[in-house]
Enzyme design. Structure first.
Site, PDB file in Angstrom:
ATOM      1  N   GLY A   1      48.753  57.178  46.234  1.00 60.47           N
ATOM      2  CA  GLY A   1      49.724  58.427  46.279  1.00 60.47           C
ATOM      3  C   GLY A   1      49.344  59.322  45.362  1.00 60.47           C
TER       4      GLY A   1
ATOM      5  NE  ARG B   1      40.548  38.491  43.298  1.00 60.80           N
ATOM      6  CZ  ARG B   1      40.880  39.486  43.076  1.00 60.80           C
ATOM      7  NH1 ARG B   1      41.740  40.183  43.748  1.00 60.80           N
ATOM      8  NH2 ARG B   1      40.683  39.976  42.006  1.00 60.80           N
TER       9      ARG B   1
ATOM     10  CB  SER C   1      42.582  46.432  45.027  1.00 56.61           C
ATOM     11  OG  SER C   1      43.706  46.910  45.143  1.00 56.61           O
ATOM     12  CG  LEU C   2      41.938  49.158  40.761  1.00 52.22           C
ATOM     13  CD1 LEU C   2      41.044  49.159  39.424  1.00 52.22           C
ATOM     14  CD2 LEU C   2      43.001  49.676  40.570  1.00 52.22           C
TER      15      LEU C   2
ATOM     16  CG  HIS D   1      44.511  36.486  41.877  1.00 52.71           C
ATOM     17  ND1 HIS D   1      43.901  35.616  41.010  1.00 52.71           N
ATOM     18  CD2 HIS D   1      43.698  37.477  41.871  1.00 52.71           C
ATOM     19  CE1 HIS D   1      42.961  36.390  40.366  1.00 52.71           C
ATOM     20  NE2 HIS D   1      42.816  37.608  41.069  1.00 52.71           N
TER      21      HIS D   1
ATOM     22  N   GLY E   1      55.213  57.569  47.201  1.00 49.84           N
ATOM     23  CA  GLY E   1      54.389  56.730  46.006  1.00 49.84           C
ATOM     24  C   GLY E   1      53.533  57.353  45.108  1.00 49.84           C
TER      25      GLY E   1
ATOM     26  N   GLY F   1      51.367  55.624  43.012  1.00 46.03           N
ATOM     27  CA  GLY F   1      50.027  54.761  42.480  1.00 46.03           C
ATOM     28  C   GLY F   1      48.681  55.354  42.773  1.00 46.03           C
TER      29      GLY F   1
ATOM     30  CG  HIS G   1      46.661  39.412  43.545  1.00 42.77           C
ATOM     31  ND1 HIS G   1      47.436  40.149  42.713  1.00 42.77           N
ATOM     32  CD2 HIS G   1      45.404  39.862  43.877  1.00 42.77           C
ATOM     33  CE1 HIS G   1      46.498  40.918  42.198  1.00 42.77           C
ATOM     34  NE2 HIS G   1      45.320  40.903  42.799  1.00 42.77           N
TER      35      HIS G   1
ATOM     36  CB  SER H   1      40.932  39.302  34.557  1.00 38.51           C
ATOM     37  OG  SER H   1      39.907  39.794  34.921  1.00 38.51           O
TER      38      SER H   1
END
Lengths: 640, 249
Positions: free
Chosen positions: A47, A332, A442-443, A268, A42, A44, A403, A286
């Protein structure tokens, strides 16, 4: 036998645990690092950042992704931002507050020490990204800008227009390619991992398929890191990329890695609704839109007027009504559930009556069209491209969509799975978000796992592997894995049934979304399990895959992924069925308060469910990791 | 809608390709272009034919993996839009649509509409980064970057690496792609330190990969989904010349 499992946590007060760990973790000398090989699957944010950081330290890294370039990984699509407790706004933020917000946002179903570490490392991530040249939003004087996100009362979100994920990913992608140029990373794009190879109880390599040639390859290493993302695509319609899948973690699960809380999926609230049967994915708008957009449905379910013709008194701004203090910025899970409630009451809007309005008319009247265009112009343009509708003139129609996977491979404090030498980072693991993830975390988790945690914990593991020889890819364990992988593909091709993998996936997704989505009941889940079993049986006899295994064959790739979904779907239902409480995104209709909110049962369910593969997808073994709260006392999560 | 498709089919980079004709009778205006291809593929598979292979992933216009020539235009008729964000409402009932891969010597065809764009990765590998290791970063606010600098760096950094610029260029030049990264980093104090080595290495790599020269037709910006400006190419040329001149001292 069902077990109680523990993740050893470093000693000391919560703010000192990670420092204590780092101070005592074992090291590998630079000379020995050159001899050790690491596989990272991975590319992303998790990774790529892990692969780059480990290569910088001197390890030999092999990096795999199924996309045609590492830069395509789905982290690229994250829009809103990344949280960090920098307290640049002087609004009382701190690592502790961020930890508390995240823990509460997750409805007190995550491990305290991991969640604290996430908050603690957040500030360094912003430093790192800025140094890489990530063009974050700035004030005119040159300092970094922040905004606010759902579920918190401070401004700790850093952003790069509506493309924060893209810019952060390019930062880590460039760091990765810099190490490729330095000869420390070997890149395998268009390669899909199909199995983890275990030798003498330790993860020692993978089987991968070259997607351009169909060639099956064996790759050995001293340790394997899975950074393969989430599996929301199991619902078929989701905000995920078409290629996102559960196969890497599911195949690791079948080799002994436990799966934790697999049914906890974030739905989401602000996605575009489905417009027809042909639809392949749902596009996210968003969360930031909820800063200025007001959500409503018509009061009358038989309403036929255009939205602009419906007077105020005939509209129900249900979020503002039900959650006056957070209003349209309720977290959410709560916003999605409230939307579903209205849609189920028949008040949904749009041709399929499957959406709610997100209305900017008041904000446009108040601030003017130009200000709204400056804030959200790119989103309004995207909305128009997809729907053909001008949202400056008429409200957007939005709908909940699958999501993010809070669940994933169970990992300990070191991010190691229950298979020694097999690590899982980013969305692929379960660790930090509990039963609901806050926006812009998450990021952050992906980056923190890859840049700042794994380089210490992986090294702590590798310190004991320096005497182990390079992995022999002719070992019988590789032979066996390769044979199984090839046999499975051949079985798909030989089946020659009548339905494509895609058609099966759609059916599975619909079943799961209906019965194991926003709202779950005992009856529904039991029915879903029955239907999934039938579908899985049909998959064995009625699947149609064209072509051969020795060539480019995207249908064959899908067949493998859907086959894994067929098993994982049942585990998700079993997980949701066994948990007789509601928490975060897991909402069981039987367990709610008089006001219709999630009702937790801390006495019986204050644990992470870590499921063990037994060889039978219908009879997994439940192991429990009790959640111990030393620093924070779980309370009723209220946003009213 | 009824749509006639003429799609480029090619087994691999060594085989000869040709247009094949397909008909779809039940295309909805709300379908995306790729969903229309999905529909065709299900039909082909059920007839016992091989589906049309094409690249795609996020289907939100940001990953840069999709991209085909539609009636001779990279990503099709809608301006500043990737193939995945193009919807069938941009076409009319009865239209004939030609679909081809992005063609360039540096982008060998993998199959049908799928091409290999790893040459782009090689260009970035040759210098498209800031040389900073994990852990070396100073406090983020210690290097102020003005609003204007950050915004103009972002304009260049927004490139999604799809390759439409190369496919649109009569010389198959990768100047827009390469210059976007050079400008992005040169505009920021963090990245500017290495500009002179970066620009020389990246330009050399671009030539080595087999991309053509830029002759300033500016077709690339017209077809770019992110509207990346050709002024970046001017910046690249300026930085390249400056680096060469300074190297002679």
């Amino acid at each position: 036998m069902s077990k109680t499992i523990e993740a050893p946590i470093p000693e000391g007060p919560i703010a000192e645990k990670w420092s204590n760990y780092k101070a005592k973790a074992k090291l590998v000398s630079p000379n020995n690092r050159k001899r050790l090989e690491v596989i990272v699957v991975g590319t992303g944010l998790a990774g790529a950042s892990a692969a780059a950081s480990l290569a910088e330290m001197g390890y030999n890294v092999k990096s795999f992704c199924f996309q045609d370039s590492p830069r395509r990984a789905h982290s690229v699509a994250a829009q809103g931002g990344v949280n960090a407790a920098k307290n640049y706004k002087n609004d009382g933020d701190s690592a502790y507050r961020m930890f508390y917000d995240t823990l509460k946002g997750g409805d007190f179903r995550s491990r305290e020490a991991n969640t604290y570490r996430l908050a603690e490392c957040s500030a360094s991530l912003i430093d790192q990204a800025v140094a890489q040249g990530v063009p974050f939003g700035r004030e005119y004087g040159g300092y970094l800008r922040n905004r606010s996100f759902g579920g918190v009362q401070v401004s700790r979100t850093f952003y790069a227009r509506g493309q924060t994920g893209q810019q952060l990913l390019l930062g880590s992608y460039q760091a990765l390619l810099r190490q490729k140029q330095a000869g420390k990373v070997k890149l395998y794009a268009r390669h899909e991992m199909l199995d983890v190879v275990i030798i003498e109880g330790k993860a020692r390599g993978i089987i991968a398929r070259n997607l351009d040639t169909g060639q099956i390859e064996r790759h050995g290493a001293h340790t394997v890191v899975l950074a393969t993302g989430g599996f929301g695509k199991i619902y078929y319609l989701s905000t995920l990329a078409m290629g996102c899948n559960a196969s890497a973690i599911w195949r690791a699960h079948k080799k002994g890695a436990f799966m934790a809380n697999p049914s906890w999926t974030q739905i989401h609230p602000t996605s575009l609704p489905q417009s027809g049967e042909h639809q392949s994915k749902l596009t996210l708008m968003s969360e930031s839109l909820r800063n200025d957009g007001r959500i409503w449905v018509p009061k009358d379910q038989n309403e036929t007027r255009a939205p602009g013709d419906i007077p105020e008194e005939d509209r129900d701004y249900y979020l503002e009504r039900k959650y006056p203090s957070f209003g349209n910025l309720a977290p959410r899970d709560i916003s999605s559930r409230a939307a579903k409630e209205q849609i189920d009451l028949g008040k949904g809007v749009g041709p399929l009556k499957n959406a709610v309005y997100l209305d900017f008319s008041r904000a446009i009247n108040e601030y003017g069209k130009d200000v709204i265009a400056e804030r959200y112009g790119n989103l309004f343009t995207m909305y128009k491209k997809i729907t053909g509708i001008d949202a400056y003139r008429e409200p957007m129609k939005i709908s909940p969509a699958a999501h993010f996977s809070m669940g994933g491979l169970w990992v300990d404090y070191e991010l190691m799975t229950t298979v020694p030498g097999l690590f899982a980072i980013g969305e692929a693991n379960f660790s930090d978000h509990g039963a609901n993830r806050l926006g812009a975390n998450s990021l952050l988790q992906a980056c923190v796992d890859g840049y700042f945690i794994l380089p210490y914990t992986l090294q702590n593991y590798l310190a004991d592997q320096i005497r182990i020889e390079k992995t022999d890819v002719n070992h019988p364990a590789f032979e066996e894995s390769e044979r199984q992988v090839k046999d499975q593909m051949q079985a798909f091709l030989n089946c020659k049934g009548k339905k494509t993998a895609e058609e099966f996936h759609k059916e599975l997704g619909r079943e799961l979304y209906d019965k194991c989505g926003l709202l779950r009941t005992k009856e529904g889940l039991e029915k879903a399990i029955e239907n999934i079993k039938k579908l899985r049986e049909e998959y064995k006899t009625n699947l149609l895959v064209p072509g051969t295994a020795g060539e480019v064959n995207s249908e064959l790739e899908k067949a493998g992924r859907v086959s894994d979904y067929m098993e994982l779907a049942e585990l998700m239902c079993l997980d949701a069925l066994h948990r007789e409480e509601s928490c975060g995104a897991h909402f069981r209709a039987e367990y709610q308060t008089a006001e219709g909110e999630a009702k937790r049962d801390d006495e019986n369910y204050c644990y992470s469910a870590a499921w063990e593969w037994t060889g039978n997808a219908s009879a997994p073994m439940l192991n429990r990791e009790p959640l111990v709260f030393e620093t924070v006392k779980p309370t009723v999560r209220s946003y009213k | 809608m009824k749509i006639k498709l003429k799609i480029w089919r090619q087994r691999d980079s060594r085989s000869k390709g040709e247009f094949k004709e397909y008909h779809l009778d039940d295309v909805s205006k709300d379908m995306s272009f790729l969903e229309m291809l999905d529909t065709l593929n299900i039909k082909l598979i059920k007839q016992g034919d091989l589906p049309v292979e094409f690249d795609h992933d996020c289907r939100e216009g940001i990953c840069g993996q999709c991209g085909v020539m539609i009636n001779g235009i990279a990503h099709g008729p809608l301006k500043n839009t990737t193939t995945c964000q193009l919807h069938m409402r941009s076409f009319n009932d009865g239209d004939t649509i030609h679909v081809e891969p992005f063609k360039a010597a540096a982008f060998p065809i993998v199959r049908d509409l799928k091409v290999n764009r790893s040459a782009f990765d090689n260009i970035i590998s040759s210098g498209g980064y800031v040389s900073v290791d994990t852990g070396q970063a100073p406090e983020a606010n210690s290097i102020p970057v003005t609003f204007e600098e950050a915004e103009s760096a972002f304009d260049a950094a927004a490139c999604i690496g799809c390759g439409a610029c190369v496919a649109s260029c009569k010389n198959s030049s990768a100047a827009l792609f390469t210059s976007a990264k050079i400008s992005h980093l040169a505009r920021l104090p963090q990245g500017d330190k290495e500009t002179s080595t970066r620009v020389v290495n990246m330009v050399n790599q671009m030539e080595e990969e087999g991309f053509g020269y830029c002759t300033n037709t500016e077709a690339c910006q017209v077809e770019c989904p992110e509207n990346i400006s050709v002024l970046n190419i001017a910046r690249m040329n300026y930085e390249y010349n400056k680096a060469k001149v300074l190297a002679k001292k």
